[in-house]
Design an enzyme around this catalytic site. Structure first.
Site, PDB file in Angstrom:
ATOM      1  N   LYS A 121      36.135 -14.070  -7.876  1.00 14.76           N
ATOM      2  CA  LYS A 121      36.485 -13.327  -8.887  1.00 14.76           C
ATOM      3  C   LYS A 121      37.939 -12.701  -8.772  1.00 14.76           C
ATOM      4  CE  LYS A 121      35.911  -9.422 -11.782  1.00 14.76           C
ATOM      5  NZ  LYS A 121      35.918  -7.916 -11.373  1.00 14.76           N
ATOM      6  N   ASP A 139      33.724 -11.278 -15.157  1.00 14.11           N
ATOM      7  CA  ASP A 139      33.089  -9.889 -14.819  1.00 14.11           C
ATOM      8  C   ASP A 139      31.758  -9.679 -15.503  1.00 14.11           C
ATOM      9  OD1 ASP A 139      33.837  -9.374 -17.301  1.00 14.11           O
ATOM     10  OD2 ASP A 139      34.835  -7.340 -16.758  1.00 14.11           O
TER      11      ASP A 139
END
Length: 218
Positions: A121, A139
């Protein structure tokens, strides 16, 4: 609405609400963005933006960062949480950038994800926001909303990313992931969520999610 129409509805609504998408984490270059993103794990952007100026005053590049000790870094970043792991990561990746990348942040996933404390991420955020390479960092907001909107099954973040990349046009990924985050914070939060304020979920949302919300309201 079929799937394609739902996806278009999401794109159009978000574009109307958020024509501009400033990057939520304050930074001046790829290195400071990388450090800010690493610090944001299980913390808020607001809190990170208060602490990064203190850190970057001491060191805003890998060469100055390795002059600090892990303990000194930890002391500065303590308020963002998980400081033992994050301070080691910041020091370790700074050292590797100097030794292996001429002090520069690499512009590819493989090298980024090989850095300490940098997961997929974080690498995706840096690739997308620092280097403008199409990526779809997922997220908690995006993971939650893709499930609420019945565009992903919510089984894993990896699955959500796969579905988002499959459904949304590649050229929109970098802007869209930020638009969804802004929307999630403002209209579709995890806590204190009001369906009546959430135009996207109330229009295309997963039936079970809406039914459960209405049941709780009774």
């Amino acid at each position: 609405m079929n799937k394609a129409e739902k996806v278009q509805f999401v794109i159009d609504t978000l574009e109307q609400l958020y024509p501009e998408t400033p990057i939520p984490l304050d930074h001046t270059d790829p290195y400071t963005l990388l450090i800010a993103v690493l610090m944001s794990a299980q913390s808020t952007d607001e809190r990170v933006n208060k602490i990064t100026p203190l850190l970057f005053k001491e060191a805003d590049n890998p060469y100055d960062m390795v002059k600090l000790t892990v303990d000194e870094i930890r002391e500065i970043i303590k308020p963002v949480g998980l400081s033992p792991m994050k301070s080691k990561g910041i020091y370790g990746l700074s050292k590797i950038l100097i030794e292996q990348h001429n002090g520069e942040v690499p512009q590819n996933f493989e090298d980024l994800e090989a850095l300490p404390a940098v997961g997929h991420k974080t690498a995706s955020v840096v690739m997308s926001q620092a280097f403008n390479v199409p990526a779809f960092p997922v997220d908690t907001h995006i993971h939650r909303l893709m499930f609420r909107w019945n565009l992903s099954n919510g089984k894993s973040v990896a699955q959500t990313e796969k579905d988002a990349k499959r459904l949304f046009p590649r050229e929109l990924w970098n802007k869209l992931h930020l638009q969804i985050i802004y929307y999630g914070r403002e209209y579709s939060p995890a806590r204190g969520w009001k369906l009546e304020n959430d135009i996207i979920t109330s229009t295309i949302g997963r039936k079970t999610v809406i039914d459960e919300y209405l049941k709780k309201k009774k």
